[in-house]
Scaffold this active site. Structure first.
Site, short mmCIF file in Angstrom:
data_model
loop_
_atom_site.label_atom_id
_atom_site.label_comp_id
_atom_site.label_asym_id
_atom_site.label_seq_id
_atom_site.Cartn_x
_atom_site.Cartn_y
_atom_site.Cartn_z
N TYR A 166 -2.28 -7.16 11.00
CA TYR A 166 -1.69 -5.83 10.81
C TYR A 166 -0.79 -5.49 12.01
O TYR A 166 0.33 -5.01 11.85
CB TYR A 166 -2.84 -4.82 10.70
CG TYR A 166 -2.43 -3.41 10.34
CD1 TYR A 166 -2.30 -3.01 9.01
CD2 TYR A 166 -2.19 -2.46 11.33
CE1 TYR A 166 -1.94 -1.71 8.68
CE2 TYR A 166 -1.83 -1.16 11.02
CZ TYR A 166 -1.71 -0.78 9.69
OH TYR A 166 -1.35 0.50 9.37
N SER A 219 3.37 2.14 12.34
CA SER A 219 2.03 2.62 12.73
C SER A 219 1.99 2.76 14.24
O SER A 219 2.80 2.14 14.95
CB SER A 219 1.00 1.58 12.29
OG SER A 219 -0.27 1.84 12.85
P1 NAD Z 1 -3.07 3.40 0.79
O1 NAD Z 1 -4.02 2.27 0.58
O2 NAD Z 1 -3.40 4.75 0.26
O3 NAD Z 1 -1.62 3.03 0.28
C1 NAD Z 1 -1.09 1.74 0.32
C2 NAD Z 1 -0.12 1.60 -0.81
O4 NAD Z 1 0.40 0.26 -0.82
C3 NAD Z 1 -0.80 1.84 -2.18
O5 NAD Z 1 0.07 2.53 -3.04
C4 NAD Z 1 -1.01 0.41 -2.66
O6 NAD Z 1 -1.12 0.34 -4.06
C5 NAD Z 1 0.24 -0.25 -2.13
N1 NAD Z 1 0.17 -1.71 -2.14
C6 NAD Z 1 -0.82 -2.49 -1.64
N2 NAD Z 1 -0.55 -3.78 -1.92
C7 NAD Z 1 0.63 -3.81 -2.59
C8 NAD Z 1 1.40 -4.83 -3.16
N3 NAD Z 1 1.03 -6.12 -3.11
N4 NAD Z 1 2.55 -4.49 -3.80
C9 NAD Z 1 2.93 -3.18 -3.90
N5 NAD Z 1 2.23 -2.18 -3.38
C10 NAD Z 1 1.09 -2.48 -2.73
O7 NAD Z 1 -2.83 3.44 2.38
P2 NAD Z 1 -1.99 4.42 3.31
O8 NAD Z 1 -2.87 4.78 4.42
O9 NAD Z 1 -1.29 5.45 2.53
O10 NAD Z 1 -0.92 3.39 3.90
C11 NAD Z 1 0.45 3.44 3.63
C12 NAD Z 1 1.21 2.82 4.79
O11 NAD Z 1 0.99 3.61 5.96
C13 NAD Z 1 0.76 1.40 5.12
O12 NAD Z 1 1.88 0.61 5.46
C14 NAD Z 1 -0.12 1.61 6.33
O13 NAD Z 1 -0.16 0.48 7.15
C15 NAD Z 1 0.60 2.77 7.01
N6 NAD Z 1 -0.24 3.51 7.95
C16 NAD Z 1 -1.36 4.16 7.54
C17 NAD Z 1 -2.12 4.87 8.47
C18 NAD Z 1 -3.34 5.62 8.10
O14 NAD Z 1 -4.06 6.06 8.99
N7 NAD Z 1 -3.63 5.82 6.85
C19 NAD Z 1 -1.72 4.88 9.82
C20 NAD Z 1 -0.58 4.21 10.20
C21 NAD Z 1 0.16 3.53 9.26
#
Ligand code: NAD
Length: 257
Positions: A152, A139
């Site tokens: 985080y 991130s």
């Molecule tokens: P999201 O909530 O759509 O996806 C998160 C995923 O992780 C989901 O499929 C969820 O079911 C899974 N998950 C959660 N707990 C879990 C567990 N205990 N076991 C297995 N799977 C689990 O969120 P997203 O925004 O797609 O995030 C995905 C990644 O991208 C994360 O690591 C997040 O930190 C990172 N990220 C997101 C953003 C953003 O702006 N959306 C920015 C930077 C980084």
């Protein structure tokens, strides 16, 4: 470029960025393994839909990545791993002196330690195949900080450090390890923060998106899951053979500030 014959395991891929990356890798020809902690018909249906759309093999394997043993079992059960995308993640926002201990432990386990466990089991598989890619979805918060996101930010900085170590340990092999550092991407994880943010600042949800959430993203646009997927596909290409141990920001200029 074709990833035909490669197997990609994407953690946390029944939604958001993980699903976007899975679709992009499948579109490039890779067989994919989707994952989350649930085991619903709709999770398996996503894999079927991807298999049909791209003519690849797609499976869904449930595993709760808050538990190290389950993270290891996910890779073992998949049986092959050429491309490992460590993406699963959760968020909780609170000042550090009020941060609930159970939330801290869960964020460190899911966002950081699960990548240690999956990588440990996947690397021998990559070595046997003579090629591999570890792609960690970190991130902008793996490179910079914001208040109230201590767990985080700690986890994401940890993932960036782990990425560099894995790259050094595999530098003489045809294996690379890199972290993609997205800024804000409009996914369920971010959408969940909008109503509270709007309420806190007395704004409409649209104003909260533009003025608060995108405040640090100079482009004033969300990155898309397709753009993160495209970056992952690039990291799997021959052009990226010598890109290892680094971070690629997809953040509309956030970390240039
Ligand atoms: P999201 O909530 O759509 O996806 C998160 C995923 O992780 C989901 O499929 C969820 O079911 C899974 N998950 C959660 N707990 C879990 C567990 N205990 N076991 C297995 N799977 C689990 O969120 P997203 O925004 O797609 O995030 C995905 C990644 O991208 C994360 O690591 C997040 O930190 C990172 N990220 C997101 C953003 C953003 O702006 N959306 C920015 C930077 C980084």
């Amino acid at each position: 470029m074709s990833l035909k014959g490669k197997t990609a395991i994407i953690t946390g891929s029944n939604s958001g960025i993980g699903l976007g990356v899975a679709r992009a890798l499948a579109a490039a020809g890779a067989d994919v393994v989707l994952n989350s902690y649930t085991d619903r018909d709709e999770d398996h249906a996503l894999a079927e839909e991807i298999a049909k759309a791209h003519g690849v093999t797609a499976r869904y394997i449930a595993a709760d990545l808050s538990k190290g043993a389950e993270a290891r079992r996910l890779i073992e059960k998949a049986g092959r791993c050429d491309i490992l995308v460590n993406n699963a993640g959760i968020q909780h926002v609170a000042p550090i002196d009020e941060f609930p201990v159970d939330k801290w432990d869960a964020i460190i386990a899911i966002n950081m330690s699960s990548a240690f466990h999956t990588t440990a089991v996947a690397l021998p598989m990559m070595r046997e195949a003579g090629w591999g890619r570890v792609i960690n979805i970190a991130s902008a918060h793996g490179l910079t900080a914001s208040p109230y996101k201590s767990a985080y930010i700690t986890a994401k900085h940890g993932v960036v450090g782990m990425t560099k170590t894995v790259a050094l340990e595999t530098a003489r092999e045809k294996i690379t390890a890199n972290a993609i550092c997205p800024g804000y991407v409009l996914t369920p994880l971010v959408e969940a923060q909008i109503p509270d943010t709007a309420k806190k600042y007395g704004m409409t949800e649209e104003e909260a998106k533009q003025k608060v959430i995108l405040e640090r993203q100079p482009s004033k646009e969300f990155a898309t899951v397709e753009q993160i997927g495209g970056t992952a596909v690039f990291l799997c290409s021959d052009a990226a053979d010598q890109i290892t141990g680094t971070t690629i920001s997809v953040d509309g200029g956030w970390t240039a500030l």
